[in-house]
Design a protein around this motif. Structure first.
Motif, PDB file in Angstrom:
ATOM      1  N   UNK A 165       0.860  -1.001   0.128  1.00 60.12           N
ATOM      2  CA  UNK A 165      -0.209   0.032   0.016  1.00 60.12           C
ATOM      3  C   UNK A 165       0.954   1.437  -0.170  1.00 60.12           C
ATOM      4  N   UNK A 166       1.949   1.235   0.638  1.00 63.29           N
ATOM      5  CA  UNK A 166       3.025   2.329   0.896  1.00 63.29           C
ATOM      6  C   UNK A 166       3.571   2.781  -0.438  1.00 63.29           C
ATOM      7  N   UNK A 167       3.854   1.339  -1.342  1.00 70.19           N
ATOM      8  CA  UNK A 167       4.477   1.767  -2.791  1.00 70.19           C
ATOM      9  C   UNK A 167       3.427   2.037  -3.519  1.00 70.19           C
ATOM     10  N   UNK A 168       2.408   1.794  -3.436  1.00 73.38           N
ATOM     11  CA  UNK A 168       1.408   2.307  -4.301  1.00 73.38           C
ATOM     12  C   UNK A 168       1.014   3.865  -3.924  1.00 73.38           C
ATOM     13  N   UNK A 169       1.046   4.176  -2.908  1.00 71.93           N
ATOM     14  CA  UNK A 169       0.762   5.763  -2.443  1.00 71.93           C
ATOM     15  C   UNK A 169       1.850   6.420  -2.906  1.00 71.93           C
ATOM     16  N   UNK A 170       3.159   5.716  -3.009  1.00 64.49           N
ATOM     17  CA  UNK A 170       4.446   6.666  -3.396  1.00 64.49           C
ATOM     18  C   UNK A 170       4.379   6.586  -4.885  1.00 64.49           C
ATOM     19  N   UNK A 171       3.633   5.921  -5.453  1.00 66.44           N
ATOM     20  CA  UNK A 171       3.685   5.941  -6.863  1.00 66.44           C
ATOM     21  C   UNK A 171       4.357   4.863  -7.797  1.00 66.44           C
ATOM     22  N   UNK A 172       4.967   3.781  -6.787  1.00 66.41           N
ATOM     23  CA  UNK A 172       5.693   2.676  -7.254  1.00 66.41           C
ATOM     24  C   UNK A 172       4.749   1.424  -7.846  1.00 66.41           C
ATOM     25  N   UNK A 173       5.205   0.322  -7.834  1.00 64.15           N
ATOM     26  CA  UNK A 173       4.098  -0.646  -8.387  1.00 64.15           C
ATOM     27  C   UNK A 173       3.999  -1.622  -6.971  1.00 64.15           C
TER      28      UNK A 173
END
Length: 173
Positions: A165-173
């Motif tokens: 979820x943190x990666x998604x929020x940061x714009x990662x995959x």
């Protein structure tokens, strides 16, 4: 009073050991007010200063069931003095681990000590939800999360979910 942003898992700040409150200053009082406002807004029954990014040994709590009869508590430098051998299990959640709940077993009763904003030292006994909340929040001050009491499998699942979820929020995959 200001509603402060909450630190969310997997932020490494949640694992910091908080420092003692040396003196009750206007800044400490302001932080306590902000923490209560943030806790009520979330909504939650407890909040440790580290959850708003401040590594101080300060906790706010309110385990009252009614919004009209709030009973806010501010605990500075709280510590558990003793815990009962009798255990109880409560379903716990955490504002820093949103929408995840799991049963955790802890001592059913505890004796704890803390300092008030007036500088007074209080010793108090607690059981039920208050005992659980005190233990949960003091754990935060020591860099311990309620998921640390779960099996490795459950803990790993939660960490993986929040890392994604943190990666998604940061714009990662």
């Amino acid at each position: 009073m200001t509603i402060r942003p909450l630190i969310i898992l997997p932020d490494p700040k949640l694992r910091l050991v908080s420092k003692a409150v040396e003196t009750v200053t206007d800044e400490v009082r302001r932080l306590a007010d902000d923490m209560l406002e943030t806790m009520y807004d979330a909504p939650g029954v407890g909040l440790a200063a580290i959850q708003v990014g401040v590594p101080l040994r300060m906790v706010t709590m309110d385990v009252s069931k009614s919004e009209t009869e709030r009973q806010p508590m501010v605990l500075l430098n709280p510590e558990i003095l003793s815990g009962s051998e009798e255990l109880s299990t409560y379903e716990e959640g955490c504002l820093s681990i949103p929408e995840y709940y799991e049963e955790v077993e802890r001592p059913a009763k505890v004796r704890f000590r803390y300092m008030t904003l007036a500088g007074e030292t209080i010793e108090q006994e607690a059981e039920g939800l208050l005992a659980t909340c005190v233990q949960h929040e003091i754990d935060h001050l020591n860099g311990v999360l309620f998921i640390d009491y779960l099996s490795k499998l459950k803990r790993d699942r939660v960490l993986t979910k929040f890392k994604k979820a943190a990666r998604r929020e940061a714009g990662g995959s």
